[in-house]
Write a protein that holds these residues in place. Structure first.
Motif, PDB file in Angstrom:
ATOM      1  N   ASP A  29       0.832  -1.208   0.000  1.00 21.63           N
ATOM      2  CA  ASP A  29       0.000   0.000   0.000  1.00 21.63           C
ATOM      3  C   ASP A  29       0.866   1.257   0.000  1.00 21.63           C
ATOM      4  O   ASP A  29       0.522   2.259  -0.635  1.00 21.63           O
ATOM      5  N   LEU A  67       2.314   1.400  -3.726  1.00 18.75           N
ATOM      6  CA  LEU A  67       1.362   1.591  -4.808  1.00 18.75           C
ATOM      7  C   LEU A  67       0.298   2.648  -4.521  1.00 18.75           C
ATOM      8  O   LEU A  67      -0.356   3.140  -5.440  1.00 18.75           O
ATOM      9  N   GLY A  68       0.121   2.989  -3.234  1.00 19.49           N
ATOM     10  CA  GLY A  68      -0.935   3.929  -2.868  1.00 19.49           C
ATOM     11  C   GLY A  68      -2.268   3.231  -2.745  1.00 19.49           C
ATOM     12  O   GLY A  68      -2.496   2.190  -3.374  1.00 19.49           O
ATOM     13  N   GLU A  91       1.017   7.091  -3.562  1.00 20.93           N
ATOM     14  CA  GLU A  91       2.009   6.049  -3.797  1.00 20.93           C
ATOM     15  C   GLU A  91       3.413   6.553  -3.451  1.00 20.93           C
ATOM     16  O   GLU A  91       3.726   7.734  -3.602  1.00 20.93           O
TER      17      GLU A  91
END
Length: 364
Positions: free
Chosen positions: A289, A292-293, A311
């Protein structure tokens, strides 16, 4: 020696009202007579200093003229020095063989310099200040709340409302002082005959008494009873702060009711902590998370909100959510600060390891 009110509260002369208020709360709680280590004399000094320095008009006069012109006293003091600038002579217990009644010469000088002679003002009696503590939740401290508490204290009589008379009875002139509220006394001393005035103990300085006494309080005007008190806790109050409720303390016959001081104890919160007017919380993120956001649902004191995690965020990076902190005024609030903690996996599967090794080769 004239008291230095700034020194009494332990603040500088240019201190702000907020600094004076905080110093007063701290010292009032420390020296309150109800506490085991309390000091009634120091408590009164602290209260006297606060009454002057918290009032802009009185403070201006005090800064310009000293406490003789700011309601702080007569300007004379027998604490540390005499009225003539001596070493503070104590005349208690002075013996004589000339037939004079010396009594306590400190009281005699008090009649001269303490306003006892020719002072037509009524002596104001004041009830005792009392204190209590109230525990509230973290959310109630942030947004404010109202509480009702029961306190057993000396209050005005519930039947006569403090008059001391039977309901409907008329008041008549006090026969002891002829309605003056005070009695003049004459004393023979080595300084000559001194005249002084004392408050009349029959009418307690009022000058009149009820024809028929109240059956419940026997004419005293006060009684000890349990009373329900409503407390308004303002938003943004801090742990340990005190609320002062004027004339909600203990009542006294023919006088002004004292004040009630409520110390506020704020319970800790499992998620949020306070930093000034901001609220701070921790949020644990998975490594994927963070890279990648994503979006997270977070439960705040106002309800659930959705937070976007950009991200490539770094470890211990802080996200700021505007207007979700502590209220600071009309339509104004602090912020919510979210500290991001990236949680690294303890063990990796073969596939995860292969993917990370590939990223490593690519310099990521």
């Amino acid at each position: 020696m004239v008291k230095d009110y700034y020194e009494v509260l332990g603040v500088k002369k240019g201190a702000s009202k907020d600094e004076i208020k905080k110093a007063f709360y701290k010292l009032a709680h420390k020296y309150h007579p109800d506490k085991k280590e309390g000091d009634e004399k120091k408590f009164k000094e602290v209260n006297e200093a606060y009454q002057v320095l918290s009032d802009d008009s009185k403070r201006a006069k005090y800064d310009q003229f000293g406490n003789a012109h700011a309601g702080g006293g007569s300007g004379f003091s027998n604490q540390g020095g005499s009225a003539w600038g001596g070493e503070g002579f104590d005349f208690n217990g002075f013996q004589n063989d000339a037939g004079f009644d010396f009594g306590n010469l400190n009281d005699i000088f008090s009649d001269f310099f303490g306003g006892g002679m020719g002072d037509n003002r009524r002596e104001i009696r004041r009830g005792r200040d009392i204190s209590t503590e109230v525990r509230i939740s973290f959310a109630d401290a942030v947004f404010g709340t109202e509480r009702k508490i029961l306190i057993t204290k000396i209050s005005k009589c519930s039947i006569c409302a403090g008059s001391g008379g039977r309901p409907g009875t008329k008041m008549e002139t006090c026969k002891t002082c002829n309605g003056q509220g005070k009695i003049r006394e004459m004393k023979r001393t080595i300084l000559g005959t001194i005249s002084s005035t004392k408050m009349c103990e029959t009418c307690l300085g009022v000058g009149e008494v009820p024809r028929e006494k109240c059956e419940k309080c026997k004419g005293v005007g006060v009684e000890r009873r349990e009373e329900e008190i409503s407390i308004v806790v303002p938003s943004g109050i801090r742990d340990g702060e005190m609320i002062r409720m004027s004339e909600m303390g203990e009542a006294i016959s023919k006088g002004v009711t004292g004040d009630l001081y409520i110390k506020i104890n704020v319970a800790s919160h499992p998620v949020f902590k306070r930093d000034g007017n901001d609220l701070v919380m921790n949020l644990n993120l998975k490594l994927s998370d963070a890279l990648l956001g994503t979006k997270y649902n977070i439960q705040t004191l106002d309800g659930d909100i959705e937070v976007t995690i950009p991200e490539g965020v770094g470890i211990n990076e802080i996200l700021r959510v505007r207007g979700k902190g502590v209220p600071t005024g009309k339509n104004k609030r602090g912020d919510l600060l979210i500290k991001l903690n990236i949680k690294l996996p303890g063990k990796l599967s073969r596939k995860s390891r292969e993917l990370l090794e590939q990223l490593q080769k690519e310099g990521i």
